[in-house]
Design an enzyme around this catalytic site. Structure first.
Site, PDB file in Angstrom:
ATOM      1  N   ARG A 248       0.842  -1.211   0.000  1.00 20.22           N
ATOM      2  CA  ARG A 248       0.000   0.000   0.000  1.00 20.22           C
ATOM      3  C   ARG A 248       0.876   1.260   0.000  1.00 20.22           C
ATOM      4  O   ARG A 248       0.624   2.201  -0.755  1.00 20.22           O
ATOM      5  CB  ARG A 248      -0.901  -0.037   1.236  1.00 20.22           C
ATOM      6  CG  ARG A 248      -1.809   1.181   1.438  1.00 20.22           C
ATOM      7  CD  ARG A 248      -2.745   0.877   2.601  1.00 20.22           C
ATOM      8  NE  ARG A 248      -3.356   2.057   3.182  1.00 20.22           N
ATOM      9  CZ  ARG A 248      -4.479   2.607   2.745  1.00 20.22           C
ATOM     10  NH1 ARG A 248      -5.105   2.110   1.694  1.00 20.22           N
ATOM     11  NH2 ARG A 248      -4.993   3.664   3.360  1.00 20.22           N
ATOM     12  N   HIS A 271      -8.156   8.099   2.596  1.00 19.62           N
ATOM     13  CA  HIS A 271      -7.738   8.960   3.704  1.00 19.62           C
ATOM     14  C   HIS A 271      -8.706  10.112   3.952  1.00 19.62           C
ATOM     15  O   HIS A 271      -8.557  10.823   4.918  1.00 19.62           O
ATOM     16  CB  HIS A 271      -6.339   9.524   3.433  1.00 19.62           C
ATOM     17  CG  HIS A 271      -5.249   8.524   3.636  1.00 19.62           C
ATOM     18  ND1 HIS A 271      -3.960   8.728   3.225  1.00 19.62           N
ATOM     19  CD2 HIS A 271      -5.264   7.289   4.207  1.00 19.62           C
ATOM     20  CE1 HIS A 271      -3.223   7.678   3.530  1.00 19.62           C
ATOM     21  NE2 HIS A 271      -3.984   6.787   4.117  1.00 19.62           N
TER      22      HIS A 271
END
Length: 299
Positions: A248, A271
């Site tokens: 990631r 996010h």
């Protein structure tokens, strides 16, 4: 005795998921044992499962008054946080009492990132004559190709696939949903796995919708993903300490290095607080897909 029942599982969690050395594992265990002793010394003893945030703050105040260095305090708090994360991941606890514990400021170590060459070594190092490696290839291509968290990967479902649009629907932290583009290489190996391997499995009841399954026809565990990656890294001669999160982190780093738009990367990583309906107004799907196609090393 409550602590003794958790200790073995916690040690495995630290070794596999936190990639800690044996010495660090023992240090974390001793740190949690300090907390156990403190909770037992209270006027009204408290168990680990019933400890409140104030109990943990009292413990930190206690070790501070003992004169422990900031680095030692930081490690102890890290150990406590890891322990409560383990309890939550194992469904032994619902709320994390350590969530708001403040760690003394120390220099943060940057997470490991793999080079494009190392990523290719891993992805090309699987013997595809073995059925499980066809599955593993598809999993790792998706981890790196779409920047998923390990929990998002193991919970990925057939009903989350929008292959005609080349997107995955991902349920991330806080059950927030996002749409993530999936690259051509990941699509290729996912299709091979679904058509040639998964269709021939005897899938157990309740696991029919999960994409990645073990030989017994049940959903893969997070621990299994860690072990697959560690074994593969060893087999291809990569000595870095890596985990699913390394894929990631490498996904984001390689896109940034290639010049991709930071807003698109943040969106794909989840996010920001977005839902599936907001994604169409925030950044359109064509823009996200173009980011993967133009900037991702394996597209």
């Amino acid at each position: 005795m409550e602590w003794q029942s958790f200790k073995k599982g916690f040690k495995s969690f630290l070794k596999l998921e936190k990639s800690l050395s044996e010495n660090s594992v023992q240090a974390y265990v001793r740190d949690v044992e300090k907390l156990v002793q403190f909770l037992e010394m209270k006027t009204t003893p408290v168990s680990l499962l019933k400890a409140k945030p104030q109990d943990l703050r009292d413990f930190i105040k206690w070790i501070t008054e003992l004169g422990m260095l900031a680095t030692t305090q930081a490690r102890i708090i890290s150990g406590i946080k890891a322990f409560y994360k383990y309890l939550i991941l194992e469904d032994l606890l619902e709320a994390d009492p350590s969530a708001l514990l403040e760690t003394p400021k120390t220099r943060r170590k940057l997470p490991e990132v793999l080079s494009v060459h190392e990523i290719n070594l891993l992805l090309d190092g699987l013997d595809l004559s073995k059925p499980e490696n066809t599955r593993n290839k598809a999993m790792l291509e998706i981890l790196y190709g779409s920047g998923l968290r390990v929990s998002e990967l193991v919970n990925l479902k057939l009903s989350d696939l929008y292959l005609d649009l080349e997107f995955l629907k991902i349920k991330g932290k806080g059950n927030k949903e996002r749409l993530v583009p999936v690259g051509s290489s990941a699509l290729k190996y996912l299709d091979i796995y679904l058509e040639n391997i998964r269709k021939h499995l005897d899938i157990k009841k309740g696991h029919e919708d999960f994409i990645f399954l073990n030989k017994r026809g049940t959903k893969l565990s997070r621990v299994m993903i860690f072990m697959i990656i560690k074994d593969l890294a060893k087999a291809v001669g990569i000595s870095k300490t890596i985990s699913p999160h390394t894929f990631r982190h490498s996904f984001a780093t390689h896109l940034i290095e290639g010049g991709a738009d930071l807003r698109a990367i943040q969106e794909m990583l989840g996010h920001e607080s977005i839902t599936t309906t907001e994604i169409y107004t925030h950044l359109d799907r064509d823009f996200l897909k173009q980011t993967i196609t133009q900037f991702h090393p394996r597209s």
